[in-house]
Design a protein around this motif. Structure first.
Motif, PDB file in Angstrom:
ATOM      1  N   THR A 152      78.477  87.919  35.360  1.00  0.00           N
ATOM      2  CA  THR A 152      78.719  87.074  34.186  1.00  0.00           C
ATOM      3  C   THR A 152      79.690  87.728  33.201  1.00  0.00           C
ATOM      4  O   THR A 152      80.174  87.072  32.284  1.00  0.00           O
ATOM      5  CB  THR A 152      77.391  86.754  33.453  1.00  0.00           C
ATOM      6  OG1 THR A 152      76.800  87.993  33.043  1.00  0.00           O
ATOM      7  CG2 THR A 152      76.429  85.998  34.350  1.00  0.00           C
ATOM      8  N   TRP A 219      76.362  81.667  33.083  1.00  0.00           N
ATOM      9  CA  TRP A 219      77.073  81.445  34.356  1.00  0.00           C
ATOM     10  C   TRP A 219      78.213  80.444  34.236  1.00  0.00           C
ATOM     11  O   TRP A 219      78.714  79.947  35.239  1.00  0.00           O
ATOM     12  CB  TRP A 219      76.078  80.992  35.439  1.00  0.00           C
ATOM     13  CG  TRP A 219      75.417  82.175  36.084  1.00  0.00           C
ATOM     14  CD1 TRP A 219      74.556  83.049  35.488  1.00  0.00           C
ATOM     15  CD2 TRP A 219      75.588  82.627  37.425  1.00  0.00           C
ATOM     16  NE1 TRP A 219      74.181  84.017  36.375  1.00  0.00           N
ATOM     17  CE2 TRP A 219      74.793  83.770  37.585  1.00  0.00           C
ATOM     18  CE3 TRP A 219      76.315  82.178  38.515  1.00  0.00           C
ATOM     19  CZ2 TRP A 219      74.717  84.484  38.776  1.00  0.00           C
ATOM     20  CZ3 TRP A 219      76.245  82.878  39.712  1.00  0.00           C
ATOM     21  CH2 TRP A 219      75.452  84.020  39.835  1.00  0.00           C
ATOM     22  N   ALA A 224      73.892  79.071  40.063  1.00  0.00           N
ATOM     23  CA  ALA A 224      73.509  80.416  40.516  1.00  0.00           C
ATOM     24  C   ALA A 224      72.604  80.320  41.741  1.00  0.00           C
ATOM     25  O   ALA A 224      71.887  79.326  41.893  1.00  0.00           O
ATOM     26  CB  ALA A 224      72.789  81.145  39.386  1.00  0.00           C
TER      27      ALA A 224
END
Ligand SMILES: C[S@@+](CC[C@H](N)C(=O)[O-])C[C@H]1O[C@@H](n2cnc3c(N)ncnc32)[C@H](O)[C@@H]1O
Length: 256
Positions: A152, A219, A224
């Motif tokens: 991230t 994200w 994810a």
């Protein structure tokens, strides 16, 4: 402060953009925050270490382990890895002297300064195309890959640079951020061995009444992978960042 200036002036870096574009400054600031927030951060570091040990424990072969985003090494069970793998490759853009000293104790541990996006040179030259990373994919000795609190973070500095220097729009910035995250995920998924992804999933800010004041999808809206387990990391305790606010990141583990 003097300590931080000294670190900035004396830390060796492999790429000029690590100093010029703020990666070194970030690494030094994070090390200073880790010292100030030791009580809150240690729990997170121990979870990371235990997760990596668990991922390594039942492997059939332990030739090489690749830790991507090793940085400060505070979340790496280095002694365990050095004893159980023939070779430990620690990858990051920046290694401060404390990490260099820690790694130097072991003959089978190597620090590698490398841009895991394989795109930064071009981005800082103003070309925002995101490449497919490939380093180590053909190394059959790699039995375990860990992406450690890194995915991230990949868009933050390059996207900021493109906004400031190349005046890209907010929409373009979001798209480049997503591409960097997807490219890292694809890269990890192409390794034939076991891959362990440790990454924050969301970031929540609270006021002193424990009321939620902000929530961020770390994200960039990329989906994810499914989680094996997760824990809270009190990244910014009260008194550390904005007045009367604390920030908690939920960190999750995925085995890819
Ligand atoms: C949140 S820190 C985590 C580091 C380490 N695991 C720790 O907790 O100290 C993110 C790390 O990603 C590294 N990083 C950011 N972009 C990178 C890139 N393109 N290639 C390699 N490392 C990168 C930073 O230098 C930093 O050490």
């Amino acid at each position: 402060m003097i300590r931080e200036i000294w670190q900035y002036l004396t830390t060796p870096v492999a790429f000029s953009y690590v100093r010029n574009k703020g990666f070194l400054k970030e690494a030094i600031a994070m090390a200073a925050r880790a010292r100030r927030c030791r009580r809150q951060w240690d729990k997170h570091y121990r979870y990371c270490e235990q997760t990596i040990v668990n991922a390594a424990k039942d492997l059939d072969h332990r030739h090489t382990v690749l830790i991507i985003g090793a940085g400060s090494l505070r979340d790496v069970p280095l002694d365990y890895l050095a004893r159980h793998f023939e070779q430990v490759l620690l990858v990051d853009l920046v290694f401060l002297k404390a990490a260099r000293r820690q790694a130097a104790v072991y003959t089978n541990v190597q620090l590698i300064e490398h841009d895991v996006t394989e795109s930064l040179e071009d981005i800082f030259d103003g070309d925002p195309s995101i490449h497919k990373p490939s380093r180590w994919l053909d190394d059959e000795q790699v039995d375990l890959v860990v992406s450690l609190n890194l995915i991230t973070q990949l868009p933050l500095i390059p996207v900021r640079q493109l906004i400031v220097n190349n005046r890209i729009s907010e929409h373009q910035a979001d798209e480049i951020g997503r591409k960097l995250i997807r490219a890292h995920l694809d890269y990890l998924q192409r390794f034939p061995g076991r891959v362990c992804l440790i990454a924050d999933r969301e970031s929540v800010e609270y006021n002193v009444y424990d009321e939620e004041t902000d929530r961020l999808d770390t994200w960039w809206e990329v989906e994810a992978p499914s989680e094996e387990e997760s824990w809270d990391w009190e990244l910014i305790p009260f008194g550390e960042g904005r007045a009367n606010r604390r920030q908690i990141n939920r960190v999750a583990v995925s085995i890819l």
